[in-house]
Design an enzyme around this catalytic site. Structure first.
Site, PDB file in Angstrom:
ATOM      1  N   GLY A   1       0.790  -1.213   0.000  1.00 26.06           N
ATOM      2  CA  GLY A   1       0.000   0.000   0.000  1.00 26.06           C
ATOM      3  C   GLY A   1       0.826   1.268   0.000  1.00 26.06           C
ATOM      4  N   SER A   2       0.340   2.272   0.733  1.00 31.54           N
ATOM      5  CA  SER A   2       0.941   3.603   0.683  1.00 31.54           C
ATOM      6  C   SER A   2       2.301   3.703   1.356  1.00 31.54           C
ATOM      7  CB  SER A   2      -0.011   4.623   1.313  1.00 31.54           C
ATOM      8  OG  SER A   2      -1.129   4.814   0.478  1.00 31.54           O
ATOM      9  N   THR A   3       2.730   2.662   2.074  1.00 34.21           N
ATOM     10  CA  THR A   3       4.081   2.698   2.639  1.00 34.21           C
ATOM     11  C   THR A   3       5.134   2.671   1.528  1.00 34.21           C
ATOM     12  OG1 THR A   3       4.109   0.286   2.881  1.00 34.21           O
ATOM     13  CG2 THR A   3       3.358   1.574   4.774  1.00 34.21           C
ATOM     14  N   TYR A   4       4.691   2.377   0.300  1.00 38.72           N
ATOM     15  CA  TYR A   4       5.592   2.359  -0.860  1.00 38.72           C
ATOM     16  C   TYR A   4       5.789   3.758  -1.444  1.00 38.72           C
ATOM     17  CZ  TYR A   4       7.549   0.321  -5.207  1.00 38.72           C
ATOM     18  OH  TYR A   4       8.354  -0.050  -6.260  1.00 38.72           O
TER      19      TYR A   4
ATOM     20  N   ASP B   1      -5.480   3.399   0.942  1.00 40.79           N
ATOM     21  CA  ASP B   1      -4.797   4.193   1.960  1.00 40.79           C
ATOM     22  C   ASP B   1      -5.772   4.964   2.829  1.00 40.79           C
ATOM     23  OD1 ASP B   1      -2.109   6.607   1.991  1.00 40.79           O
ATOM     24  OD2 ASP B   1      -2.647   5.043   3.361  1.00 40.79           O
TER      25      ASP B   1
END
Length: 685
Positions: free
Chosen positions: A331-334, A680
């Site tokens: 997810g948005s941790t990328y 997210d």
């Protein structure tokens, strides 16, 4: 009269002839005997004497004591202790049933022990030594020794037994030992180590026990034992002492480890997932959690069927090492790494603002923000802080999937990080070449623009491990310096009293400008101060940086996501990555709570507790460990004929390393299909 004398003369001559023949025969036999004695005693003396000596003397291996495993503060995680066993040779026992009845009068044999003994007895030959009872107490051993003369064919022996004092805590790190299988034997022969494993029946199967097997095992000793005609030992002629295995000191901190495990294993709210914490300054793994876990002590003497079924049939898969073997969309941790790629390639000015109406339109398709949020004019800093999907959707086609792949790989994504555990998965960091190899259907092999858009927000074909995310976070915190993550920090030789540090230097530095790293770090710091994680990190006495994430686990094909209407195991995964303090990072963490929901409300609070523990003022004065052998205890060796545990009914190691349960399989579809991704936090997520 004459005839009588003649007859007597004939008889006399015949007698003399017989005597002469008999004497000659005796002399001939004696000559043959003398000749054979000459041959045996003179001509062949050297060779025959050597053979006779070998028949009289046998070599008995002495298994070395396996090295201990301790955490960074000396807490014992794995050790070997002395144990007594009873063994029986069926060929030397008349009536086995009668012997068991007599033995039970002095030593208790449980129904489980009797079942195991009968199973082993049925699969062994008459002259093999069969384990009858293990873990005898000192009193039981003394009692049998006093009555041993009554039990011909039954003997009392000693062995080293592996013990894991912390039970389920850090079980996936430590692993366990198991019986040497045919495959293990073949591998030992290939390495030329079979001689050092004479008398050893167990070998590391999982975790550190497996990856550091050769250092932990030690060197086998030998005894030259004189054997009587009955086969019983008479005396020891010569002894070569075994050399104990090396001790391993991990970088793991059991205080931090148990804190996180307690959160995941909360009886009121148990969670499945993984967490990895790394010191970005040196690559030391500070916490490594896979939840749920298992007790490695169950495998020491062979796990019983009930416990094995409980573990192997559990839908929570406690035997799976989630941090290195479970792969997930992150997810948005990328997004921070996508932002760095865009800065590195110069595809967009970070100060340039693009409109965010709540969706990104490309090729007639709309890819929507999570929760339908619209952020208006947005630059890179704001996009990271509020987690604007639209901004990163628009970056995907500009960067290109292959360029994004090559850049992200430098941070540890899509490759083995090098952590000192076996069976680490590479995961999937998609590229055009990967898709050609992944699909057989030519129509599916073509990379389409929509694929890049999904990948740019950590969804789509992305399927990465939590260890990779933690390593990438640590590398970012260290300004692009990549140091191999490692669990074993020091290898201590108790005999030579020497120490060896496993990792001391970084491997490389990612080619990215410091001003670009500073820009992304500043945005991540504002995520915790003013963004999606602001409520969780309010009131800390340190500044931290991070990114929340929520990753979908299946596609709804355009329908609306309603968590309350879905099975719990279809809920989103909650993720978080971050580091602290911002100016001088001492700890980087990445975690996932499977089917946990929002990253901001479920995953971020766990990271907050990790940072609070590690950066607590009382920890500031804890001195760094310096190897010392002033208080090293001498490890006692026992001899000989060590007998070790039975194999388990079904060994998880026998599964192909690439086989992952469905629940951990890579996710290749987006929930909202053409309408975007629910990936997210929006606002207060």
């Amino acid at each position: 009269m004459f005839e009588f004398r003649k007859q007597a003369l004939v008889q006399r001559r015949q007698l003399i002839t017989r005597v002469v023949v008999a004497v000659l025969f005796v002399l001939l036999c004696f000559g043959i005997l003398v000749n054979r004695l000459w041959v045996l005693q003179v001509e062949r003396y050297q060779g025959l004497s050597e053979r006779a000596e070998k028949n009289r003397i046998t070599l008995v291996p002495i298994t070395p004591r396996r090295g201990d495993i301790v955490d960074r503060n000396g807490v014992v995680l794995a050790r070997s202790h002395r144990d007594y066993t009873l063994e029986m040779v069926r060929g030397q026992v008349g009536d086995v049933s009668k012997m068991l009845e007599q033995l039970e009068q002095i030593i208790h044999l449980s129904p489980l022990e009797l079942r195991r003994f009968k199973r082993r007895l049925g699969s062994s030959n008459r002259f093999a030594s069969v384990l009858l009872k293990s873990n005898l107490t000192d009193d039981e051993a003394a009692t049998f020794a006093a009555h041993s003369y009554k039990f011909k064919g039954v003997s009392l022996k000693a062995r080293w037994v592996r013990e894991y004092p912390e039970g389920e805590s850090a079980a996936h790190v430590i692993g366990y030992v198991g019986r040497i299988s045919e495959r293990d034997q073949e591998q030992l022969e290939e390495k030329g180590l079979e001689g050092n494993y004479r008398g050893t029946e167990v070998i590391g199967k999982k975790g550190i026990e497996a990856s550091y097997e050769e250092r932990l095992h030690g060197k086998t000793g030998w005894e030259e034992v004189e054997i009587a005609a009955s086969g019983k030992p008479v005396r020891v002629l010569k002894r070569t002492d075994p050399i104990p295995g090396d001790n391993l000191r991990l970088s793991l901190d059991m205080g931090l480890q148990k804190l996180v495990e307690g959160i995941y294993n909360d009886p009121k709210d148990p969670k499945r997932g993984a967490l990895v914490a790394i010191d970005p300054r040196n690559g030391q793994v500070l916490a490594y959690v896979s939840a749920p876990s298992y007790d490695p002590n169950l495998f020491v003497d062979g796990i019983d069927v009930e416990n094995w079924r409980r573990l192997s049939d559990s839908p929570d898969h406690p035997l799976i090492d989630r941090p290195i073997y479970g792969t997930f969309p992150i997810g948005s941790t990328y997004k921070p790494f996508v932002a760095l790629a865009a800065l590195k390639l110069g595809v967009r000015d970070p100060n340039a603002k693009i409109p965010d109406p709540g969706y990104f339109e490309y090729g007639g398709q709309r890819f929507r923000n999570a929760g339908g949020a619209a952020y208006g004019p947005t630059n890179m800093h704001k996009a990271i802080v509020v987690s604007s999907d639209t901004y990163f959707f628009s970056l995907g086609p500009l960067i290109g999937v292959d360029a994004l792949h090559d850049f992200a790989e430098q941070f540890g994504f899509g490759k083995k990080t090098g952590i000192d555990l076996m069976h680490e998965k590479k995961g999937i960091l998609p590229s055009r070449e990967w898709k050609k190899k992944a699909f057989k259907n030519p129509a599916q092999q073509k990379w389409i623009p929509g694929d890049t858009i999904s990948v740019s927000v950590g969804q789509g074909y992305n399927s990465l491990t939590i260890t990779q995310l933690a390593q990438a976070t640590a590398t970012l915190a260290a300004n692009g310096v990549y140091t191999k993550p490692h669990l074993v920090n020091w290898i201590e030789n108790p005999v030579l009293k020497t120490v060896e540090q496993t990792v001391s230097e970084p491997e490389y530095t990612v080619d990215v400008a410091q001003e670009h790293i500073d820009l992304v770090k500043a945005a991540l710091a504002e995520v915790n101060a003013k963004g999606t994680a602001r409520r969780i990190f309010a009131g800390t006495n340190y500044d931290s940086a991070g990114k929340t994430g929520t990753a979908q686990v299946f596609s709804l094909k355009g329908t609306k996501y309603k968590a309350e209407a879905l099975n719990k195991r279809l809920h989103d995964h909650a993720l978080y990555m971050g580091f602290a303090p911002v100016e001088n990072p001492q700890i980087a963490v990445a975690l996932i709570v499977e089917n946990g929901g929002w990253g901001s409300s479920v995953a971020a609070p766990i990271a907050r507790k990790v940072f609070d523990y590690w950066l607590a003022p009382e920890r500031a004065n804890i001195p760094e460990y310096i190897p010392s052998f002033d208080d090293t205890e001498q490890q006692e060796e026992i001899s000989p004929d060590l007998v070790l545990p039975e194999d388990i009914p079904a060994n998880p190691d026998d599964k192909a390393p690439g086989h992952t349960p469905e629940i951990l399989a890579p996710v290749e579809t987006n929930r909202n299909g053409r309408e975007g991704t629910q990936n997210d936090e929006a606002g207060a997520r």
